[in-house]
Scaffold this motif. Sequence first.
Motif, PDB file in Angstrom:
ATOM      1  N   GLY A   1     -22.061  -0.653   7.411  1.00 23.06           N
ATOM      2  CA  GLY A   1     -20.997  -0.894   8.382  1.00 23.06           C
ATOM      3  C   GLY A   1     -19.812  -1.664   7.821  1.00 23.06           C
ATOM      4  O   GLY A   1     -18.842  -1.908   8.534  1.00 23.06           O
ATOM      5  N   SER A   2     -19.881  -2.032   6.540  1.00 19.91           N
ATOM      6  CA  SER A   2     -18.816  -2.862   5.964  1.00 19.91           C
ATOM      7  C   SER A   2     -17.710  -2.026   5.345  1.00 19.91           C
ATOM      8  O   SER A   2     -17.858  -0.832   5.097  1.00 19.91           O
ATOM      9  N   LYS A   3     -16.627  -2.745   5.057  1.00 18.92           N
ATOM     10  CA  LYS A   3     -15.479  -2.140   4.368  1.00 18.92           C
ATOM     11  C   LYS A   3     -15.527  -2.608   2.913  1.00 18.92           C
ATOM     12  O   LYS A   3     -15.478  -3.801   2.640  1.00 18.92           O
ATOM     13  N   MET A   4     -15.629  -1.639   2.035  1.00 17.92           N
ATOM     14  CA  MET A   4     -15.826  -1.922   0.611  1.00 17.92           C
ATOM     15  C   MET A   4     -14.576  -1.554  -0.163  1.00 17.92           C
ATOM     16  O   MET A   4     -13.929  -0.559   0.148  1.00 17.92           O
ATOM     17  N   GLU A   5     -14.240  -2.357  -1.167  1.00 13.81           N
ATOM     18  CA  GLU A   5     -13.139  -1.974  -2.063  1.00 13.81           C
ATOM     19  C   GLU A   5     -13.583  -2.126  -3.502  1.00 13.81           C
ATOM     20  O   GLU A   5     -14.184  -3.133  -3.874  1.00 13.81           O
ATOM     21  N   THR A   6     -13.261  -1.122  -4.295  1.00 16.81           N
ATOM     22  CA  THR A   6     -13.526  -1.175  -5.732  1.00 16.81           C
ATOM     23  C   THR A   6     -12.184  -1.075  -6.465  1.00 16.81           C
ATOM     24  O   THR A   6     -11.142  -0.866  -5.843  1.00 16.81           O
ATOM     25  N   ILE A   7     -12.232  -1.169  -7.770  1.00 15.89           N
ATOM     26  CA  ILE A   7     -10.994  -1.116  -8.553  1.00 15.89           C
ATOM     27  C   ILE A   7     -10.275   0.220  -8.338  1.00 15.89           C
ATOM     28  O   ILE A   7      -9.045   0.280  -8.374  1.00 15.89           O
ATOM     29  N   GLU A   8     -11.039   1.272  -8.064  1.00 10.18           N
ATOM     30  CA  GLU A   8     -10.407   2.594  -7.880  1.00 10.18           C
ATOM     31  C   GLU A   8      -9.500   2.628  -6.659  1.00 10.18           C
ATOM     32  O   GLU A   8      -8.632   3.494  -6.563  1.00 10.18           O
ATOM     33  N   GLY A   9      -9.715   1.701  -5.713  1.00 10.44           N
ATOM     34  CA  GLY A   9      -8.922   1.707  -4.491  1.00 10.44           C
ATOM     35  C   GLY A   9      -7.699   0.800  -4.549  1.00 10.44           C
ATOM     36  O   GLY A   9      -6.979   0.673  -3.556  1.00 10.44           O
ATOM     37  N   GLN A  10      -7.456   0.171  -5.685  1.00 11.14           N
ATOM     38  CA  GLN A  10      -6.378  -0.818  -5.739  1.00 11.14           C
ATOM     39  C   GLN A  10      -5.000  -0.184  -5.910  1.00 11.14           C
ATOM     40  O   GLN A  10      -4.013  -0.672  -5.381  1.00 11.14           O
ATOM     41  N   ALA A  11      -4.913   0.871  -6.683  1.00 13.88           N
ATOM     42  CA  ALA A  11      -3.624   1.563  -6.835  1.00 13.88           C
ATOM     43  C   ALA A  11      -3.375   2.386  -5.575  1.00 13.88           C
ATOM     44  O   ALA A  11      -4.285   3.025  -5.051  1.00 13.88           O
ATOM     45  N   LYS A  12      -2.150   2.319  -5.076  1.00 15.89           N
ATOM     46  CA  LYS A  12      -1.818   3.063  -3.849  1.00 15.89           C
ATOM     47  C   LYS A  12      -0.731   4.088  -4.164  1.00 15.89           C
ATOM     48  O   LYS A  12       0.280   3.738  -4.777  1.00 15.89           O
ATOM     49  N   GLN A  13      -0.951   5.319  -3.720  1.00 10.18           N
ATOM     50  CA  GLN A  13       0.005   6.416  -3.967  1.00 10.18           C
ATOM     51  C   GLN A  13       0.473   6.454  -5.422  1.00 10.18           C
ATOM     52  O   GLN A  13       1.661   6.575  -5.719  1.00 10.18           O
ATOM     53  N   GLY A  14      -0.475   6.270  -6.321  1.00 11.26           N
ATOM     54  CA  GLY A  14      -0.146   6.391  -7.740  1.00 11.26           C
ATOM     55  C   GLY A  14       0.510   5.175  -8.355  1.00 11.26           C
ATOM     56  O   GLY A  14       0.856   5.195  -9.536  1.00 11.26           O
TER      57      GLY A  14
ATOM     58  N   GLY B   1     -13.658  -6.587 -12.197  1.00 14.41           N
ATOM     59  CA  GLY B   1     -14.190  -7.737 -11.457  1.00 14.41           C
ATOM     60  C   GLY B   1     -13.178  -8.851 -11.350  1.00 14.41           C
ATOM     61  O   GLY B   1     -13.041  -9.499 -10.302  1.00 14.41           O
ATOM     62  N   MET B   2     -12.444  -9.100 -12.432  1.00 18.89           N
ATOM     63  CA  MET B   2     -11.408 -10.147 -12.411  1.00 18.89           C
ATOM     64  C   MET B   2     -10.350  -9.813 -11.370  1.00 18.89           C
ATOM     65  O   MET B   2      -9.917 -10.676 -10.590  1.00 18.89           O
ATOM     66  N   ILE B   3      -9.896  -8.569 -11.390  1.00 20.86           N
ATOM     67  CA  ILE B   3      -8.812  -8.180 -10.485  1.00 20.86           C
ATOM     68  C   ILE B   3      -9.266  -8.259  -9.027  1.00 20.86           C
ATOM     69  O   ILE B   3      -8.521  -8.720  -8.156  1.00 20.86           O
ATOM     70  N   LEU B   4     -10.495  -7.876  -8.736  1.00 20.92           N
ATOM     71  CA  LEU B   4     -10.944  -7.930  -7.341  1.00 20.92           C
ATOM     72  C   LEU B   4     -11.159  -9.366  -6.885  1.00 20.92           C
ATOM     73  O   LEU B   4     -10.826  -9.716  -5.745  1.00 20.92           O
ATOM     74  N   ALA B   5     -11.671 -10.221  -7.772  1.00 21.87           N
ATOM     75  CA  ALA B   5     -11.806 -11.640  -7.404  1.00 21.87           C
ATOM     76  C   ALA B   5     -10.425 -12.244  -7.164  1.00 21.87           C
ATOM     77  O   ALA B   5     -10.208 -13.001  -6.208  1.00 21.87           O
ATOM     78  N   ALA B   6      -9.452 -11.889  -8.018  1.00 20.04           N
ATOM     79  CA  ALA B   6      -8.090 -12.409  -7.856  1.00 20.04           C
ATOM     80  C   ALA B   6      -7.421 -11.828  -6.615  1.00 20.04           C
ATOM     81  O   ALA B   6      -6.676 -12.524  -5.911  1.00 20.04           O
ATOM     82  N   GLU B   7      -7.696 -10.571  -6.330  1.00 22.15           N
ATOM     83  CA  GLU B   7      -7.119  -9.927  -5.136  1.00 22.15           C
ATOM     84  C   GLU B   7      -7.562 -10.663  -3.869  1.00 22.15           C
ATOM     85  O   GLU B   7      -6.760 -10.915  -2.967  1.00 22.15           O
ATOM     86  N   SER B   8      -8.827 -11.021  -3.826  1.00 20.90           N
ATOM     87  CA  SER B   8      -9.334 -11.755  -2.671  1.00 20.90           C
ATOM     88  C   SER B   8      -8.611 -13.094  -2.538  1.00 20.90           C
ATOM     89  O   SER B   8      -8.230 -13.509  -1.436  1.00 20.90           O
ATOM     90  N   LEU B   9      -8.392 -13.759  -3.682  1.00 23.82           N
ATOM     91  CA  LEU B   9      -7.674 -15.042  -3.650  1.00 23.82           C
ATOM     92  C   LEU B   9      -6.257 -14.858  -3.113  1.00 23.82           C
ATOM     93  O   LEU B   9      -5.819 -15.596  -2.214  1.00 23.82           O
ATOM     94  N   LEU B  10      -5.530 -13.877  -3.650  1.00 20.30           N
ATOM     95  CA  LEU B  10      -4.116 -13.716  -3.270  1.00 20.30           C
ATOM     96  C   LEU B  10      -3.950 -13.269  -1.820  1.00 20.30           C
ATOM     97  O   LEU B  10      -2.909 -13.513  -1.218  1.00 20.30           O
TER      98      LEU B  10
END
Length: 155
Positions: free
Chosen positions: A70-83, A106-115
């Motif tokens: 039931g959760s919303k998951m994000e991986t590195i593949e989902g970080q770029a938007k519209q290319g 992992g670094m980018i997702l941990a940092a994304e959560s922070l920002l």
Amino acid sequence: MKRIVSLTVNGREHEDAIDDNMLLIDYLRDVRHLTGTKKGCDGGECGACTVLVDDKPRLSCLTLAATVDGSKMETIEGQAKQGSLSALQRSFHENLGTQCGFCTPGMILAAESLLRKNVDPSDEEIREALGGNLCRCTGYVKIIESVRRAAEVVS
Ligand code: FES
Ligand code: FES
């Protein structure tokens, strides 16, 4: 035993029959074929497997996929938007925050959560947010700088 789980991964909803004891990292890599999430230590020590679950960083090697039903998951593949790379992805690239790249998702997702919570973090806050993520290549200076520069862009 198998069970049906409903997970939103990078904005797409999925229903899959998985084993009760399937780890989230195996679900993402083997069922969803999202191999950007890396398996480093496989024991909660390195942070390479970090993904976002409902906006919070989570070690996918220590998480049973069934427990995040039931959760919303994000991986590195989902970080770029519209290319277009995300601010963090672009900053890691431009500021040499990546060498071999194994720790980078992992670094980018941990940092994304922070920002998302704090658009103007101090270096200390960046270090704390990335404290569970190990890099054997860069010595961390470039990684911290990459996050700081990305914060300047998003703030
Ligand atoms: S692979 Fe999960 S913490 Fe190292
Ligand atoms: S860039 Fe190689 S482990 Fe971090």
